[in-house]
Design an enzyme around this catalytic site. Structure first.
Site, PDB file in Angstrom:
ATOM      1  N   ARG A  83      66.084  33.457  31.490  1.00 53.53           N
ATOM      2  CA  ARG A  83      67.156  33.058  32.415  1.00 53.53           C
ATOM      3  C   ARG A  83      68.525  32.843  31.759  1.00 53.53           C
ATOM      4  O   ARG A  83      69.533  32.874  32.443  1.00 53.53           O
ATOM      5  CB  ARG A  83      66.764  31.768  33.152  1.00 53.53           C
ATOM      6  CG  ARG A  83      66.564  30.591  32.231  1.00 53.53           C
ATOM      7  CD  ARG A  83      65.900  29.410  32.924  1.00 53.53           C
ATOM      8  NE  ARG A  83      65.680  28.303  31.995  1.00 53.53           N
ATOM      9  CZ  ARG A  83      64.693  28.247  31.101  1.00 53.53           C
ATOM     10  NH1 ARG A  83      63.827  29.238  31.012  1.00 53.53           N
ATOM     11  NH2 ARG A  83      64.571  27.225  30.291  1.00 53.53           N
ATOM     12  N   ASP A 144      70.641  19.612  31.857  1.00 49.66           N
ATOM     13  CA  ASP A 144      69.327  19.689  32.503  1.00 49.66           C
ATOM     14  C   ASP A 144      68.638  18.335  32.560  1.00 49.66           C
ATOM     15  O   ASP A 144      67.427  18.269  32.709  1.00 49.66           O
ATOM     16  CB  ASP A 144      68.439  20.699  31.762  1.00 49.66           C
ATOM     17  CG  ASP A 144      68.129  20.236  30.343  1.00 49.66           C
ATOM     18  OD1 ASP A 144      68.709  19.223  29.907  1.00 49.66           O
ATOM     19  OD2 ASP A 144      67.305  20.886  29.676  1.00 49.66           O
ATOM     20  N   ASN A 145      69.404  17.245  32.422  1.00 50.79           N
ATOM     21  CA  ASN A 145      68.742  15.938  32.492  1.00 50.79           C
ATOM     22  C   ASN A 145      69.686  14.883  33.061  1.00 50.79           C
ATOM     23  O   ASN A 145      70.909  14.986  32.950  1.00 50.79           O
ATOM     24  CB  ASN A 145      68.236  15.527  31.111  1.00 50.79           C
ATOM     25  CG  ASN A 145      69.376  15.243  30.172  1.00 50.79           C
ATOM     26  OD1 ASN A 145      69.874  14.130  30.107  1.00 50.79           O
ATOM     27  ND2 ASN A 145      69.836  16.267  29.451  1.00 50.79           N
ATOM     28  N   THR A 148      72.280  12.784  30.774  1.00 52.18           N
ATOM     29  CA  THR A 148      73.507  13.513  30.441  1.00 52.18           C
ATOM     30  C   THR A 148      74.414  13.610  31.666  1.00 52.18           C
ATOM     31  O   THR A 148      75.628  13.414  31.571  1.00 52.18           O
ATOM     32  CB  THR A 148      73.157  14.924  29.920  1.00 52.18           C
ATOM     33  OG1 THR A 148      72.310  14.782  28.780  1.00 52.18           O
ATOM     34  CG2 THR A 148      74.393  15.699  29.527  1.00 52.18           C
ATOM     35  N   CYS A 190      77.412   7.741  42.938  1.00 57.81           N
ATOM     36  CA  CYS A 190      77.321   7.364  44.367  1.00 57.81           C
ATOM     37  C   CYS A 190      76.150   8.119  45.004  1.00 57.81           C
ATOM     38  O   CYS A 190      75.435   7.587  45.847  1.00 57.81           O
ATOM     39  CB  CYS A 190      78.578   7.753  45.127  1.00 57.81           C
ATOM     40  SG  CYS A 190      80.100   6.950  44.652  1.00 57.81           S
ATOM     41  N   CYS A 203      63.713  22.599  33.841  1.00 54.86           N
ATOM     42  CA  CYS A 203      63.225  23.981  33.938  1.00 54.86           C
ATOM     43  C   CYS A 203      62.017  24.217  33.024  1.00 54.86           C
ATOM     44  O   CYS A 203      61.112  24.959  33.371  1.00 54.86           O
ATOM     45  CB  CYS A 203      64.328  24.953  33.555  1.00 54.86           C
ATOM     46  SG  CYS A 203      65.694  24.926  34.704  1.00 54.86           S
ATOM     47  N   CYS A 260      79.638   1.273  44.171  1.00 51.35           N
ATOM     48  CA  CYS A 260      79.214   2.108  43.042  1.00 51.35           C
ATOM     49  C   CYS A 260      79.668   1.477  41.720  1.00 51.35           C
ATOM     50  O   CYS A 260      80.839   1.142  41.553  1.00 51.35           O
ATOM     51  CB  CYS A 260      79.799   3.511  43.177  1.00 51.35           C
ATOM     52  SG  CYS A 260      79.456   4.565  41.753  1.00 51.35           S
ATOM     53  N   CYS A 263      82.354   4.253  39.983  1.00 55.88           N
ATOM     54  CA  CYS A 263      83.677   4.650  40.489  1.00 55.88           C
ATOM     55  C   CYS A 263      84.388   3.611  41.351  1.00 55.88           C
ATOM     56  O   CYS A 263      85.595   3.715  41.557  1.00 55.88           O
ATOM     57  CB  CYS A 263      83.599   5.978  41.235  1.00 55.88           C
ATOM     58  SG  CYS A 263      82.804   5.865  42.850  1.00 55.88           S
TER      59      CYS A 263
HETATM   60 ZN   LIG Z   1      80.601   6.466  42.492  1.00 64.25          ZN
END
Ligand SMILES: [Zn+2]
Length: 267
Positions: A83, A144-145, A148, A190, A203, A260, A263
């Site tokens: 891929r 992919d996690n 991160t 959020c 994957c 949140c 943010c």
């Molecule tokens: Zn947020």
């Protein structure tokens, strides 16, 4: 303090060869010569050069994004080649960002590629990573996690950098974007407020079809070009889910969570 960078110097003209190379997109009224010059001056960070990052990097390099930053700490493995179409058999065991840089500069010699072979964490010691974020106009999350993704989101909220997030697993894809420059924008936290380590599926553990991440990555590249050239970005505050089995899309609005932890209180 961020040091002044020559990378930020604006270039205001295209060479004849660049005109020829990008002619198909320059003829679009939404892009034009000015849009192409804007792309040439753009700095974009791609975190993760895997199934999503491969098409994102290839399309953005081909489109003439002037400076691409690639971050990934992995090496090319045989099981990636199903891929991660930016790599070849000959690049097995190579550092992914270096192998990707070779492919991108062969595709388009007019662009600059900066690489960082590091895993993204929120450690204060990770100075190079923080500097990389400070240089860019846009971040594309192709990781992919969950740890991160949450880390990228946090930095983008703090530094007010627009973020385009893609994900793909099995036969399901997701795309969502946020613009922290807008006060009412939601953020990734959020949408997914759970603990950083909650997600173990990726994957490698759950499987995925190559074209599925190709579709999501292509959309991330499309949204990036739209954002950079001033077109409306349909995926801002909008989660788009794609079912590869039925080819159906689902669209969900993402609303800013007033509580949140990432943010809500960001200045
Ligand atoms: Zn947020």
């Amino acid at each position: 303090m961020a040091k002044p960078s020559v990378l930020k110097l604006k270039q205001d003209a295209l060479s004849d060869k660049e005109f020829m190379r990008y002619s198909a997109q320059i003829m679009l009224p939404e892009i034009g010569e000015l849009g192409q010059i804007t792309l040439k001056n753009a700095n974009v960070l791609i975190v993760g050069v895997g199934g999503l990052g491969a098409p994102v990097a290839l399309y953005l390099a081909a489109a003439g994004i002037g400076h691409l930053y690639l971050a990934d700490d992995d090496h090319v493995e045989l099981s990636n080649l199903q891929r991660q179409i930016i790599f070849t058999q000959a690049q097995l065991k190579q550092n992914k960002v270096r192998a990707a840089k070779d492919a991108l500069t062969q595709l388009n010699p007019h662009i600059k590629v900066t690489t960082l072979a590091q895993r993204l964490t929120l450690d204060s010691g990770n100075r190079q990573m923080a500097d990389m974020f400070a240089q860019v106009d846009l971040v594309i999350d192709c990781s992919d996690n969950m740890a991160t993704r949450q880390a990228i989101n946090k930095i983008c909220v703090m530094q007010k950098i627009p973020l385009i997030v893609g994900a793909g697993i099995r036969m399901e894809g997701q795309l969502v974007s946020f613009n922290a420059q807008q006060a009412d924008s939601a953020c990734y936290h959020c949408l997914y407020p759970f603990a950083d380590t909650a997600e173990v599926n990726n994957c490698s553990t759950s499987g995925v079809l190559g074209p599925l991440v190709g579709i999501v990555g292509s959309l991330q590249a499309l949204e990036a070009i739209k954002y950079l050239t001033g077109m409306p970005v349909s995926s801002f505050n909008r989660l788009m889910r794609f079912d590869g089995k039925t080819l159906q899309w689902q669209h969900l609005s993402v609303v800013k969570d007033p509580h949140c932890s990432v943010c809500a209180f960001a200045k």
